[in-house]
Write a protein that holds these residues in place. Structure first.
Motif, short mmCIF file in Angstrom:
data_model
loop_
_atom_site.label_atom_id
_atom_site.label_comp_id
_atom_site.label_asym_id
_atom_site.label_seq_id
_atom_site.Cartn_x
_atom_site.Cartn_y
_atom_site.Cartn_z
N PHE A 13 0.78 4.08 -2.97
CA PHE A 13 0.50 5.43 -2.55
C PHE A 13 1.84 6.38 -2.88
O PHE A 13 1.39 7.46 -3.35
CB PHE A 13 0.27 5.68 -1.29
CG PHE A 13 -1.00 4.98 -0.77
CD1 PHE A 13 -1.98 4.33 -1.56
CD2 PHE A 13 -1.80 5.37 0.61
CE1 PHE A 13 -3.30 3.94 -1.50
CE2 PHE A 13 -2.89 4.82 0.94
CZ PHE A 13 -3.76 4.08 -0.04
N LEU A 48 -3.48 2.02 8.01
CA LEU A 48 -3.46 3.32 7.76
C LEU A 48 -2.33 4.05 8.85
O LEU A 48 -2.05 5.02 8.76
CB LEU A 48 -4.70 4.22 7.35
CG LEU A 48 -5.49 3.69 6.24
CD1 LEU A 48 -6.60 4.30 6.01
CD2 LEU A 48 -4.35 3.70 4.86
N SER A 107 -3.50 8.29 5.30
CA SER A 107 -4.80 8.39 5.60
C SER A 107 -5.21 9.55 4.53
O SER A 107 -6.31 9.38 4.02
CB SER A 107 -5.10 8.86 6.83
OG SER A 107 -4.51 10.11 7.31
N LEU A 143 0.77 -1.26 -0.08
CA LEU A 143 -0.01 0.08 0.20
C LEU A 143 0.84 1.08 0.07
O LEU A 143 0.75 2.14 -0.80
CB LEU A 143 -1.08 -0.13 1.08
CG LEU A 143 -2.14 0.76 1.26
CD1 LEU A 143 -3.06 0.44 0.02
CD2 LEU A 143 -2.83 0.68 2.46
N ASN A 154 -5.76 7.73 1.11
CA ASN A 154 -6.57 7.08 1.48
C ASN A 154 -7.95 7.91 1.01
O ASN A 154 -9.02 7.44 0.49
CB ASN A 154 -6.84 6.10 2.58
CG ASN A 154 -7.99 5.53 2.78
OD1 ASN A 154 -8.23 4.39 2.22
ND2 ASN A 154 -8.90 5.90 3.77
N LEU A 185 -10.30 0.58 3.94
CA LEU A 185 -9.33 -0.01 4.62
C LEU A 185 -9.38 0.19 6.04
O LEU A 185 -9.75 1.14 6.53
CB LEU A 185 -7.88 0.80 4.13
CG LEU A 185 -7.76 0.75 2.65
CD1 LEU A 185 -6.67 1.49 2.38
CD2 LEU A 185 -7.36 -0.79 2.19
#
Length: 162
Positions: free
Chosen positions: A30, A106, A71, A26, A74, A101
């Protein structure tokens, strides 16, 4: 030889390894998205013109890549238009859904463990004691004052079935 960890210990370790791997992937995704955001005008426009993404998140995503919170990325990916442009820039099929998620992916302890793990034991299979990999990790663990714990492949397989 040290006795193998309990099945409960295997399960906890397996869950942690699974979440660590997922968090790592992740973060890579990201970070790649944040790098694309710096020079992809279509992606920038989708971010800046969103009526769904908060101004705080937009500002955060426009800052230094290393300082952007997971976050925030996200939150931005919850916007359909931004997500479509993000997937396009990353080479991900446009119809790929984005899951809700869990917070532990996170925030908090998992992030700290990935970047500064407090691993105190090295787990090795007792079926490959003389392999080059095992010999190396035994030596590395000893040099780092970490305990080597041997596990049985049969017990590990039973733990996976649970």
């Amino acid at each position: 030889m040290v006795s193998p960890p309990s099945l409960h210990s295997y399960l906890l370790t397996s869950v942690f390894i699974l979440y660590s791997f997922i968090r790592y992937v992740l973060e890579l995704l990201f970070r790649r998205l944040l790098l694309k955001l710096q020079d992809n005008e279509t992606l920038k426009n989708a971010l800046n013109n969103s009526s769904v993404i908060s101004k705080t998140v937009v500002k955060n995503l426009s800052g230094l890549v290393a300082a952007v919170r997971m976050s925030s990325v996200n939150d931005a990916l919850l916007d359909d238009v931004f997500r479509t442009r993000a997937w396009e820039s990353l080479g991900i099929p446009a119809d790929t859904p984005f899951p809700s998620l869990p917070g532990e992916l996170l925030y908090g302890d998992l992030s700290a463990e990935i970047h500064h793990p407090m691993i105190k034991e090295v787990y090795l299979s007792d079926g490959e004691l003389s392999s080059i990999v095992s010999l190396f990790f035994v030596a590395a663990a000893n040099a780092l004052n970490h305990k080597v714990v041997y596990y049985s492949d049969a017990e590990a397989a039973r733990a996976e079935e649970m």
